[in-house]
Design an enzyme around this catalytic site. Sequence first.
Site, PDB file in Angstrom:
ATOM      1  N   LYS A  75       0.831  -1.211   0.000  1.00  0.00           N
ATOM      2  CA  LYS A  75       0.000   0.000   0.000  1.00  0.00           C
ATOM      3  C   LYS A  75       0.870   1.268   0.000  1.00  0.00           C
ATOM      4  CE  LYS A  75      -3.998  -2.157   2.335  1.00  0.00           C
ATOM      5  NZ  LYS A  75      -4.891  -2.081   3.517  1.00  0.00           N
ATOM      6  N   PHE A 118     -15.574   3.039   7.178  1.00  0.00           N
ATOM      7  CA  PHE A 118     -14.223   3.419   6.745  1.00  0.00           C
ATOM      8  C   PHE A 118     -14.030   3.362   5.228  1.00  0.00           C
ATOM      9  CE2 PHE A 118     -14.136  -1.120   7.958  1.00  0.00           C
ATOM     10  CZ  PHE A 118     -13.671  -1.699   6.786  1.00  0.00           C
ATOM     11  N   THR A 176      -5.298  -7.092  10.837  1.00  0.00           N
ATOM     12  CA  THR A 176      -5.604  -5.827  10.152  1.00  0.00           C
ATOM     13  C   THR A 176      -5.056  -4.630  10.929  1.00  0.00           C
ATOM     14  OG1 THR A 176      -7.628  -6.892   9.373  1.00  0.00           O
ATOM     15  CG2 THR A 176      -7.511  -4.486   9.168  1.00  0.00           C
ATOM     16  N   ARG A 231       2.693  -6.494   9.089  1.00  0.00           N
ATOM     17  CA  ARG A 231       1.973  -5.354   9.686  1.00  0.00           C
ATOM     18  C   ARG A 231       2.526  -4.975  11.053  1.00  0.00           C
ATOM     19  NH1 ARG A 231      -4.024  -7.163   7.525  1.00  0.00           N
ATOM     20  NH2 ARG A 231      -4.092  -5.792   5.698  1.00  0.00           N
ATOM     21  N   ASN A 263      -1.864   0.202   6.987  1.00  0.00           N
ATOM     22  CA  ASN A 263      -1.337  -1.070   7.491  1.00  0.00           C
ATOM     23  C   ASN A 263      -0.458  -1.791   6.480  1.00  0.00           C
ATOM     24  OD1 ASN A 263      -3.335  -1.917   5.807  1.00  0.00           O
ATOM     25  ND2 ASN A 263      -4.544  -2.982   7.361  1.00  0.00           N
ATOM     26  N   HIS A 299      -1.979  -5.546   1.643  1.00  0.00           N
ATOM     27  CA  HIS A 299      -3.266  -6.220   1.453  1.00  0.00           C
ATOM     28  C   HIS A 299      -2.979  -7.657   1.025  1.00  0.00           C
ATOM     29  CE1 HIS A 299      -7.258  -7.200  -0.160  1.00  0.00           C
ATOM     30  NE2 HIS A 299      -6.597  -7.762  -1.158  1.00  0.00           N
TER      31      HIS A 299
END
Length: 136
Positions: free
Chosen positions: A12, A60, A94, A105, A115, A118
Amino acid sequence: MSDIERTLSIIKPDAVERNLFEKISDILKKNNLKIEKNKKLQISKEEAAEFYKEHQSKPFYERLCNYLSSGPIVVMELSGENAISKYRDIMGATDPKKAENNTIRQLYGISIDKNSVHGSDSKSSAKRELEFFFNN
Ligand code: UDP
Ligand code: MG
């Protein structure tokens, strides 16, 4: 029972920004997950909304779509024995605060939003998500 699977991983924006590709790929290799394909790209908010549509009713969702489209990401097709659940384990929970020691993470995640990675959560989502990014 051994089952060779393919799964989608995304690095990410927060992790791409910190140049974590090499560190994350070392963790994958150590765990016998092979990077079959990878590419760096930036997606639009509309594409992020389509990718994460399973979450469209969540509070979210809007923030998540803004975030995933906020900067470059690296998408990877991983293969290996039980790759889907194995990669989920390697990613960790998560929320980085709840992630097991030495998961991606726990090591690199900043917050539940940022975080770092994915991973597909089932065979059907892996298929859909790989098609989404690699048309395969
Ligand atoms: N997310 C968030 N707030 C939450 C739950 C999830 O910002 O309370 C974000 C987070 O970035 C997560 C993504 O939405 O990675 C997708 O959520 P999911 O429950 O599918 O978690 P994952 O499969 O990524 O562990
Ligand atoms: Mg998920």
